[in-house]
Design a protein around this motif. Structure first.
Motif, PDB file in Angstrom:
ATOM      1  N   MET A   1      59.818 -36.601  38.086  1.00  0.00           N
ATOM      2  CA  MET A   1      59.655 -35.183  37.892  1.00  0.00           C
ATOM      3  C   MET A   1      59.586 -34.905  36.397  1.00  0.00           C
ATOM      4  SD  MET A   1      61.366 -31.770  39.271  1.00  0.00           S
ATOM      5  CE  MET A   1      63.053 -31.759  39.240  1.00  0.00           C
ATOM      6  N   MET A   2      58.713 -34.032  36.000  1.00  0.00           N
ATOM      7  CA  MET A   2      58.545 -33.660  34.599  1.00  0.00           C
ATOM      8  C   MET A   2      59.152 -32.264  34.392  1.00  0.00           C
ATOM      9  SD  MET A   2      56.818 -36.196  33.234  1.00  0.00           S
ATOM     10  CE  MET A   2      55.810 -35.727  31.841  1.00  0.00           C
ATOM     11  N   ILE A   3      59.603 -32.013  33.160  1.00  0.00           N
ATOM     12  CA  ILE A   3      60.187 -30.725  32.796  1.00  0.00           C
ATOM     13  C   ILE A   3      59.218 -30.019  31.868  1.00  0.00           C
ATOM     14  CG2 ILE A   3      62.102 -29.576  31.635  1.00  0.00           C
ATOM     15  CD1 ILE A   3      63.799 -32.074  32.249  1.00  0.00           C
ATOM     16  N   ARG A   4      58.951 -28.742  32.173  1.00  0.00           N
ATOM     17  CA  ARG A   4      58.077 -27.937  31.317  1.00  0.00           C
ATOM     18  C   ARG A   4      58.948 -27.148  30.358  1.00  0.00           C
ATOM     19  NH1 ARG A   4      56.820 -22.780  30.698  1.00  0.00           N
ATOM     20  NH2 ARG A   4      57.954 -22.184  32.540  1.00  0.00           N
ATOM     21  N   TYR A   5      58.634 -27.255  29.078  1.00  0.00           N
ATOM     22  CA  TYR A   5      59.348 -26.490  28.064  1.00  0.00           C
ATOM     23  C   TYR A   5      58.390 -25.543  27.376  1.00  0.00           C
ATOM     24  CZ  TYR A   5      63.424 -29.550  28.254  1.00  0.00           C
ATOM     25  OH  TYR A   5      64.531 -30.240  28.653  1.00  0.00           O
ATOM     26  N   ASP A   6      58.873 -24.324  27.101  1.00  0.00           N
ATOM     27  CA  ASP A   6      58.194 -23.443  26.164  1.00  0.00           C
ATOM     28  C   ASP A   6      58.668 -23.902  24.795  1.00  0.00           C
ATOM     29  OD1 ASP A   6      56.952 -21.944  28.095  1.00  0.00           O
ATOM     30  OD2 ASP A   6      58.442 -20.344  28.103  1.00  0.00           O
ATOM     31  N   LEU A   7      57.737 -24.157  23.901  1.00  0.00           N
ATOM     32  CA  LEU A   7      58.070 -24.623  22.565  1.00  0.00           C
ATOM     33  C   LEU A   7      57.601 -23.606  21.535  1.00  0.00           C
ATOM     34  CD1 LEU A   7      56.983 -28.360  22.935  1.00  0.00           C
ATOM     35  CD2 LEU A   7      59.244 -27.365  23.294  1.00  0.00           C
ATOM     36  N   LYS A   8      58.274 -23.592  20.391  1.00  0.00           N
ATOM     37  CA  LYS A   8      57.923 -22.672  19.311  1.00  0.00           C
ATOM     38  C   LYS A   8      57.990 -23.445  18.002  1.00  0.00           C
ATOM     39  CE  LYS A   8      59.186 -18.206  17.361  1.00  0.00           C
ATOM     40  NZ  LYS A   8      60.092 -17.054  17.460  1.00  0.00           N
ATOM     41  N   CYS A   9      56.951 -23.285  17.181  1.00  0.00           N
ATOM     42  CA  CYS A   9      56.939 -23.978  15.895  1.00  0.00           C
ATOM     43  C   CYS A   9      57.475 -23.052  14.798  1.00  0.00           C
ATOM     44  CB  CYS A   9      55.537 -24.473  15.554  1.00  0.00           C
ATOM     45  SG  CYS A   9      54.427 -23.210  14.906  1.00  0.00           S
ATOM     46  N   CYS A  10      57.642 -23.612  13.609  1.00  0.00           N
ATOM     47  CA  CYS A  10      58.176 -22.857  12.476  1.00  0.00           C
ATOM     48  C   CYS A  10      57.243 -21.719  12.042  1.00  0.00           C
ATOM     49  CB  CYS A  10      58.461 -23.785  11.301  1.00  0.00           C
ATOM     50  SG  CYS A  10      56.995 -24.630  10.661  1.00  0.00           S
ATOM     51  N   GLY A 126      43.342 -41.422  25.388  1.00  0.00           N
ATOM     52  CA  GLY A 126      42.692 -41.600  26.682  1.00  0.00           C
ATOM     53  C   GLY A 126      43.375 -40.747  27.723  1.00  0.00           C
ATOM     54  N   GLU A 127      43.383 -41.254  28.937  1.00  0.00           N
ATOM     55  CA  GLU A 127      43.913 -40.487  30.053  1.00  0.00           C
ATOM     56  C   GLU A 127      44.975 -41.286  30.792  1.00  0.00           C
ATOM     57  OE1 GLU A 127      40.530 -38.834  32.324  1.00  0.00           O
ATOM     58  OE2 GLU A 127      39.356 -39.491  30.603  1.00  0.00           O
ATOM     59  N   ALA A 128      46.025 -40.577  31.216  1.00  0.00           N
ATOM     60  CA  ALA A 128      47.096 -41.204  31.983  1.00  0.00           C
ATOM     61  C   ALA A 128      47.603 -40.195  33.001  1.00  0.00           C
ATOM     62  CB  ALA A 128      48.229 -41.641  31.062  1.00  0.00           C
ATOM     63  N   SER A 129      48.022 -40.691  34.136  1.00  0.00           N
ATOM     64  CA  SER A 129      48.620 -39.810  35.143  1.00  0.00           C
ATOM     65  C   SER A 129      50.014 -39.409  34.665  1.00  0.00           C
ATOM     66  CB  SER A 129      48.725 -40.541  36.484  1.00  0.00           C
ATOM     67  OG  SER A 129      49.706 -41.569  36.408  1.00  0.00           O
ATOM     68  N   GLY A 130      50.580 -38.400  35.289  1.00  0.00           N
ATOM     69  CA  GLY A 130      51.939 -37.988  34.966  1.00  0.00           C
ATOM     70  C   GLY A 130      52.930 -39.129  35.150  1.00  0.00           C
ATOM     71  N   GLU A 131      52.767 -39.895  36.212  1.00  0.00           N
ATOM     72  CA  GLU A 131      53.658 -41.030  36.470  1.00  0.00           C
ATOM     73  C   GLU A 131      53.503 -42.104  35.399  1.00  0.00           C
ATOM     74  OE1 GLU A 131      56.200 -41.689  38.672  1.00  0.00           O
ATOM     75  OE2 GLU A 131      55.983 -39.523  38.992  1.00  0.00           O
ATOM     76  N   GLU A 132      52.264 -42.380  34.983  1.00  0.00           N
ATOM     77  CA  GLU A 132      52.035 -43.371  33.927  1.00  0.00           C
ATOM     78  C   GLU A 132      52.682 -42.916  32.619  1.00  0.00           C
ATOM     79  OE1 GLU A 132      47.772 -45.416  35.140  1.00  0.00           O
ATOM     80  OE2 GLU A 132      47.759 -43.405  34.245  1.00  0.00           O
ATOM     81  N   ALA A 133      52.491 -41.652  32.271  1.00  0.00           N
ATOM     82  CA  ALA A 133      53.064 -41.118  31.035  1.00  0.00           C
ATOM     83  C   ALA A 133      54.590 -41.170  31.096  1.00  0.00           C
ATOM     84  CB  ALA A 133      52.585 -39.687  30.801  1.00  0.00           C
TER      85      ALA A 133
END
Length: 154
Positions: A1-10, A126-133
């Motif tokens: 399972m992957m977690i989605r984060y809202d991110l903010k830069c400086c 390149g490209e990778a599936s979520g599981e590969e990543a």
């Protein structure tokens, strides 16, 4: 399972990215691997997020099995891309394409070989599936999502 984060830069840019865990975000951020999808700075932190809790009347539909949102590890943007951001993304794409080897769907395999010293060290994309990543990140292979989909070179 992957977690989605809202991110903010400086610089105040807000964007989304997916990580295997909170620790994976922290490790990648500490190593300078998390960059703003808009300006490219590595000064990025988690932004405050509202929890995603379905209303009681919608709970059954929200909990029903079905396809998960498809991020493929890519930051997901929900609004139209402003022209200045589109220009920055275009510049980033040109830089990546000029300075990295496109390995297509062999990305996970090639990244692992480079990490293990089985092939020459070089920049790849390149490209990778979520599981590969996820597997690469769990094994300590430094990877980061691109804020654009690669052009397939064949």
């Amino acid at each position: 399972m992957m977690i989605r984060y809202d991110l903010k830069c400086c610089e105040g840019h807000v964007f989304e990215a997916w990580f295997a865990s909170s620790a994976a975000f922290d490790e990648q951020a500490d190593r300078g691997l998390v960059t703003c999808a808009i300006c490219g700075t590595t000064k990025v932190e988690k932004a405050l997020m509202a929890p995603r809790v379905p209303a009681k009347s919608n709970r059954r539909a929200a909990d029903a099995p079905g396809p998960a949102p498809q991020s493929n590890g890519q930051p997901m943007m929900s609004a139209p891309v402003p022209p200045e951001m589109a220009e920055k993304l275009s510049e980033l794409r040109k830089t990546v394409e000029a300075n990295s080897d496109y390995v297509g769907k062999d990305f996970a395999s090639e990244a692992r070989k480079i990490h293990l010293g089985e092939t020459e060290a070089r920049s790849i994309y390149g490209e990778a599936s979520g599981e590969e990543a996820k597997s690469l990140m769990e094994d300590g292979v430094p990877v980061a999502p691109l804020p654009f989909m690669p052009k397939r070179n064949g």
